[in-house]
Structure formats: structure tokens, C-alpha cells
Motif scaffolding. Sequence first.
Motif, PDB file in Angstrom:
ATOM      1  N   SER A  18     -10.394   2.750   3.553  1.00  0.00           N
ATOM      2  CA  SER A  18      -9.740   3.622   2.812  1.00  0.00           C
ATOM      3  C   SER A  18      -9.952   4.969   3.574  1.00  0.00           C
ATOM      4  CB  SER A  18     -10.119   3.847   1.432  1.00  0.00           C
ATOM      5  OG  SER A  18      -9.851   2.813   0.544  1.00  0.00           O
ATOM      6  N   ASP A  71     -11.579  -2.075  -2.775  1.00  0.00           N
ATOM      7  CA  ASP A  71     -10.751  -2.595  -3.870  1.00  0.00           C
ATOM      8  C   ASP A  71     -10.771  -3.792  -4.187  1.00  0.00           C
ATOM      9  OD1 ASP A  71      -9.942   0.290  -4.261  1.00  0.00           O
ATOM     10  OD2 ASP A  71      -8.370  -0.004  -2.580  1.00  0.00           O
ATOM     11  N   ASP A 114     -14.162  -5.482   0.803  1.00  0.00           N
ATOM     12  CA  ASP A 114     -12.991  -4.169   0.699  1.00  0.00           C
ATOM     13  C   ASP A 114     -13.191  -3.387  -0.553  1.00  0.00           C
ATOM     14  OD1 ASP A 114      -9.951  -3.477   1.024  1.00  0.00           O
ATOM     15  OD2 ASP A 114     -10.041  -3.899  -0.979  1.00  0.00           O
ATOM     16  N   GLN A 122       0.860  -1.258  -0.234  1.00  0.00           N
ATOM     17  CA  GLN A 122      -0.034   0.072  -0.050  1.00  0.00           C
ATOM     18  C   GLN A 122       0.981   1.216   0.048  1.00  0.00           C
ATOM     19  OE1 GLN A 122      -2.320   0.728   3.806  1.00  0.00           O
ATOM     20  NE2 GLN A 122      -0.957  -0.931   4.729  1.00  0.00           N
ATOM     21  N   ASN A 131      -6.508   1.380   5.674  1.00  0.00           N
ATOM     22  CA  ASN A 131      -7.335   0.038   4.817  1.00  0.00           C
ATOM     23  C   ASN A 131      -7.524  -1.186   5.347  1.00  0.00           C
ATOM     24  OD1 ASN A 131      -6.776   2.162   2.534  1.00  0.00           O
ATOM     25  ND2 ASN A 131      -4.760   1.310   2.492  1.00  0.00           N
TER      26      ASN A 131
END
Length: 217
Positions: free
Chosen positions: A191, A66, A64, A29, A40
Amino acid sequence: STTITDVAGNALDGDANGTGGDDFVWAFQVLGTNLVENPNFDGDMNPWTPTDAPPAFFAFDAGDVDDAATSGSALITGVLGADLVVGLSQCIDVSAMDIVLGLSGRVLLTNNSTPDPGAYGIVTFYDGAGCTGAEVGELSTDVVVGDTGGGWAEIPWANSIKPAAAVSALVSFAGTGGADPSADFDAAFDSLVFRDIPEAIFFDGFESGDTAAWVSD
């Protein structure tokens, strides 16, 4: 594994058995100027702690923003009752931060009854280390209202000048069901961002739609 090799031509060995030819995944990350730890929720919720609610409301969830297999989110679930605000927080040292600070994140809201739930971010500044001493200011975002339809909504950015006396800041993200006693909702956060903004020259208020600082000529 079919295209990436080292300088000697050896292929990736993803399963570490000594024989190349296996795909390899490396999760990482990029935090940039983010001041919070584990924003995250990579693998767990540490060091985030529950605020204004029993820990039983909180759990790490594999969902999540993403769709990353190595990451997840912080899920607040089973929240019932009127005027109940539940959240998660961590304390940040801001003594050396720049003058302008920003706050945002992503949330997935599930409305299990009425009225629509809401979610927002809030920072409380303190003049002592470790979020102790007197409160010297506050920064809060607009509220995301309503079921987000299974998708992740952005918590609107909020920027603020750091109070001159601020040494530490309690960064929190919270969900609320409003005043209806039948309120029942879930909120997943991911996030999350609290960062200094060194490139800012001045704070003009446009983030909130306020143009009062400007005059026409």
C-alpha cells in the motif's frame, strides 16, 4: 449467487460454464491520486526495481496488508550486515503535479537479531526526465523502528512542497538494520503511496510536529 441477477433474472455464472448459480469475484483497486504504479503489488512487483542491493534480496510475497487473495507485497529478506540500506524504487514524472506532494505506505518488519530494524520512504527530485540531471530536493518520512509484531505499521505521512525545478522523482521505500554488524531483518512493503495533494492550501509543518511557521498573537 443467490441474490444478484441481471434484469432478466439470470444468476451469476462464476465458473463460466453456462449455468448460473455460482459466486463471482471481481478484484479491483481504487488508486485516486496515487502517482506510483502497482502500489499494492497485485500479482507481482513490476515496475518496482531494487535499489542499493542485489536483486536476490527481493521477492514478491503472498502476504498482503488487506489479506486479499489476488494481491501481495514486496518482501526484502535475508538482509545481513552493518549500515546496509536496501529498498525498491520507481521513477515518476512530476512535471505536471500540484505544488504539495505526500508520501506514505505500510511495512511489516521482522527483527531476526539486534538492533531493531527500521523502514522509511524517501523521494529524490531531479531536474531532468527519467530521474536524470541534478538533484533538486528530497522528501523523506520518519522511520518506523522495531519489529512490528506480525502486523502492518503505517510509514508516517510526509508532505513537502515540490521543488520548482523538479521534473521527475525517484520514489523509494527502504529498510535498514542500523550499525550493528549482526543486523538481520526482513521487511515487507505494501500500500505504497506517493500523491499530489490538490486540496492543500499551504504547507504548515504540523505533519512533523514543527510549529515554527506559526506565531501566537
